[in-house]
Design an enzyme around this catalytic site. Structure first.
Site: not given
Length: 432
Positions: A204, A288, A371
């Site tokens: 992340d 991501e 997070d």
């Protein structure tokens, strides 16, 4: 009729080393840089004129004959004979490749964002010339690099080349440093490492911390640009006050370029070390698919550029493929922050106001670090996508059942594949 199997091309990699040319070799390299830059700019000018006149697109053979062979016989371009012909041919090839990339981008053949046409090169920017095997360059026994019409250049070797190089690019940075970039064939089996069983992590990325890994491991942001920002501003002001085309301005330009180069070198070295550490500890990496170019136009553009998310992800993907690691990008619209990793409801902080919330409590009673919860959701979604791609699992679907919820406007739950009842307005709140 005899058939041959399709043999995949060997994997190629670049090895870069510092060069230390002598004064006479620097002059010869300056001539090579200048001639290659002139040929490149002449090719751009000819093709721009053809485009404006709606004339046929000049081929590479036509430009080679006109700009190199015939130009050497003219008094205005007689100095082109002082450098290797391979350097001039490679400059034409670079220009042709840039134009083709522009046309393919406009027609949709080239993936990614649209790019503009090639631009003229400047003397004060980065300079580069390339020598192929036809140029007869070679590495001598004493470790020096022999370049045609330049000489034997000293190389600072930090490691051995895995094979004979097919080409070498000599680079001069804006700060005046010289490098040699070799293209070599790499053995894929030698580059891959032993698999690590059941070792996977989600990543992340963020601005407060550079990244959060499995188990809440935090990689703090080094902020290389911020650490030298005051010195950079001072050097920029000094450059702006210097008279143009003066020796003092050139010294101020070199000073500014060295600061930029120091920031870039420190950041690149740090990114390479982080990528190596992540791949040595994990067999699978899930990230991501960030839209890196989108947020850099906003208020946090300077901080986003300093983080270098795009460079980090590209390095991570490339080295994961070489080392036999699993690398998966999940959809950028996956609500990793809003999704509760305990119950699967979409009750996390939302919108710009939710960026300040670091700890939040779900309606089920679970308390999440923003997070850490996002990393867990990214890892689960990445493992699901990897299993689907490998054929080990099927995507969830309705299977003949109802596909609409009883309550309209219910939030979709990508983790469990069904719709959840929306929680109250106070379901997500900061934990004091």
């Amino acid at each position: 009729m005899r058939r041959y199997r399709d043999v995949p091309p060997p994997q190629r990699s670049r090895y870069r080393f510092r060069l230390y040319p002598t004064a006479s070799q620097r002059e010869a390299l300056a001539r090579s840089f200048g001639c290659a830059r002139v040929i490149y700019n002449d090719a751009i000018a000819v093709r721009r004129a053809a485009h404006n006149d709606r004339s046929p697109y000049p081929s590479a053979a036509t430009l080679s004959k006109r700009l190199i062979t015939e130009a050497k016989r003219t008094p205005e371009r007689a100095w082109l004979v002082e450098v290797s012909a391979v350097v001039l041919q490679q400059a034409l090839a670079d220009c042709d490749r840039a134009w083709r990339a522009f046309f393919d981008s406009r027609s949709g053949k080239r993936p990614g964002p649209k790019i503009g046409p090639p631009r003229f090169k400047r003397r004060s920017h980065r300079q580069a010339v390339r020598f192929t095997r036809n140029g007869r360059f070679r590495v001598l026994g004493d470790g020096r690099l022999r370049l045609p019409k330049i000489g034997d250049v000293k190389v600072a070797w930090s490691r051995e080349l895995p094979s004979d190089p097919s080409s070498v690019t000599v680079i001069k940075t804006a700060a005046g440093r010289y490098y040699a970039s070799f293209v070599v064939a790499v053995d894929e089996d030698a580059a891959s490492q032993e698999p690590l069983p059941e070792a996977a992590t989600g990543i992340d990325l963020g601005l407060k911390d550079f990244a959060v890994l499995r188990g809440g491991k935090v990689i703090e942001s080094p902020k290389f640009f911020r650490s030298l920002e005051r010195k950079l501003k001072r050097s920029q002001r000094e450059l702006a006050r210097k008279q143009r085309c003066s020796a003092n301005r050139e010294r101020a330009r070199l000073k500014l370029a060295r600061i930029h180069e120091r920031i870039r070198d420190r950041r690149d070295d740090w990114l390479d070390k982080q990528v190596k550490a992540i791949l040595e500890e994990n067999q699978a990496v899930y990230v991501e698919d960030l839209n890196v170019k989108g947020p850099v136009r906003g208020r946090g553009a300077k901080s986003l550029h300093d983080q270098a998310f795009g460079g980090f992800l590209s390095r991570l993907e490339s080295k994961a493929e070489r080392r036999g690691r699993t690398f998966v990008r999940i959809d950028r619209f996956f609500p990793s922050t809003q999704l509760c990793s305990a119950c699967g409801s979409l009750s996390g902080p939302k919108g710009l106001a939710g960026l300040k919330i670091r700890l939040w409590q779900c309606g089920c009673g679970a308390v999440h670090d923003r997070d850490v919860n996002a990393e867990l959701n990214i890892r689960r979604e990445g493992q699901r996508l990897a299993d689907v791609a490998a054929g080990h699992a099927e995507t969830r679907n309705a299977s003949g059942g109802r596909i609409r919820p009883d309550t309209s406007g219910a939030a979709r739950n990508p983790l469990q594949g069904r719709n959840e009842e929306p929680l109250g307005a106070g379901a997500a709140h900061a934990v004091l």
